[in-house]
Design an enzyme around this catalytic site. Structure first.
Site: not given
Ligand code: URA
Length: 430
Positions: A86, A165, A172, A187, A191
């Protein structure tokens, strides 16, 4: 249904600097997902978290509650170890494109759920969608079959993965509550953990084009995510990498795919190749495939073969010509000198203005739009030399993009040259 808590009491607890209990966290995430906690209540709570923070334990519980809001994928039936990457996002960051097939060519399976771009950073799915026929949405069964047959899949995350999320991140985004390490870490990791890979490598960017501009904050975010991953049984490593200058030589969609193909063919810009190889080594080490050299798989065509199989499996034609923009504009150096500044954020903004990115998540992107820079920071140039080429289907966008680029790509005196960060700034965990 009788609710266990009132949203106001949870908000007030965090507003007054108290730690939330496990039961409060489990309830508030579940109730928000069900719609029993309203958006305005959740945004007040998110703001209280931004201002007052969360303990390690609270972040871990918050992450688990978001994972529990949806499904958890299971790849344990595959005969290859699974490992994912990621990136926190940057300008010209096309690394997933060569990396996923490269790591698959070296023996691991890469289930990579990716997103679309918002703001000045591009999205992997937007880039891949410039390939004729390529499809981002796969069912879980299709994803599993592709991992078994090809070893790599890059696709959109389904609605079933961490739905709490999905809802909270959108909230957000419009309430000024993105920038808080507990919220960002939970967050991303909810995932990634729900995605079910056995190992994870995080590429946490730092510098002007990154989310975490300050390297110390990038380290703190990385440490928090590494701990969350390891606590959940996912072998997690983070590299802190440079995003003060943009990666490679292109920012856009199709032009980044073309640059990735150069890397898959054994060439390409040295920074893109180097970061691809470093991340591939880290991913392979994490799953015990440490005797394979990913650089060889780039040079001997195995990674390119895996790329073609991966694109075909999702309906794309890897041999079809990529789309290009109708209009281009070349920027020349006004004087002899040194490129004293090639600023990732400014280049990303220029590409975004040309139509490569979107302002709202439902906006379309232009496949051919973007910026190519022909020089990099520290390079000597002569008056009249080509510095950059801008591409778009909408030429009225050139002036705004040129304004961004003029402060992002600066030719000056050698004494004013700024030293770029090293490509890999730090490593955490692993
Ligand atoms: N990427 C995400 O998936 N969540 C965040 O809060 C910030 C970047």
């Amino acid at each position: 249904m009788v609710e266990r808590f009132s949203a106001v009491e949870v908000i007030v607890a965090k507003r007054d600097g108290r730690a939330l209990t496990d039961a409060q966290i489990d309830w508030v995430i579940d109730a928000y997902t069900r719609g029993a906690v309203a958006d305005e209540q959740m945004s007040a709570l998110a703001m209280a978290i931004v201002l007052n923070g969360m303990s390690r334990h609270e972040i871990s519980r918050w992450t688990s509650a978001m994972i529990a809001s949806g499904e958890r994928m299971d790849f344990s039936g595959l005969h290859r170890p699974t490992v994912d990457k990621h990136s926190t996002g940057g300008v010209g960051d096309k690394i997933t494109l060569p990396l996923a097939p490269l790591v698959a060519a070296c023996g691991a399976a890469v289930p990579q759920l990716s997103g679309r771009g918002l703001g000045h950073t591009g999205g992997t799915l937007d880039k891949l969608e410039s390939i004729p026929g390529w499809r981002a949405s796969l069912s879980n069964e299709e994803m599993l079959a592709q991992l078994r047959d090809v070893g790599a899949v890059v696709c959109a995350a389904g609605d079933g993965l961490a739905p709490a999320d999905k809802k909270l991140y959108a909230l957000r985004d419009v309430t000024g509550t993105v920038e808080a390490i507990p919220l960002i870490a939970s967050s991303i990791m909810s995932k990634k953990i729900a995605e079910g890979a056995s190992a994870l490598v995080l590429d946490v960017k730092t510098g002007s084009g990154a989310f975490m501009k300050d390297p110390e904050l990038a380290r703190e975010l990385a440490r928090t995510m590494v701990e969350l991953g390891n606590d959940a049984g996912v072998h997690t490593t983070a590299l802190i990498t440079a995003m003060d200058v943009p990666l490679g030589r292109t920012a856009g969609n199709a032009i980044e795919v073309a640059e990735s193909l150069e890397v898959l063919a054994g060439g390409g810009p040295s920074d893109v190749r180097e970061l691809t190889v470093v991340l591939a080594r880290t991913m392979l080490d994490a799953v015990g495939l440490d005797r394979v050299d990913p650089a060889d798989a780039l040079d001997d065509g195995r990674a390119m073969d895996a790329w073609k199989s991966m694109i075909r499996a999702q309906g794309g034609d890897p041999d079809a010509p990529l789309p290009h923009a109708n209009e281009s504009h070349v920027v020349h150096a006004a004087r002899d000198g040194v490129v004293t500044r090639l600023d990732a954020y400014g280049v990303g903004m220029a590409a975004w203005r040309l139509g490569a990115g979107r302002a709202r998540k439902e906006d379309p992107v232009q496949a051919g739009a973007g910026v190519r820079w022909h020089v990099t920071q520290g390079e000597h140039v002569r008056a009249g030399q080509t510095l950059a080429t801008l591409y778009t289907d909408t030429p009225e966008l050139f002036p705004a993009a040129l304004a961004d680029l003029s402060s992002a790509l600066v030719v000056g005196d050698p004494a004013d040259a700024v030293e770029a960060l090293p490509l890999v700034v730090d490593r955490i965990g692993g």
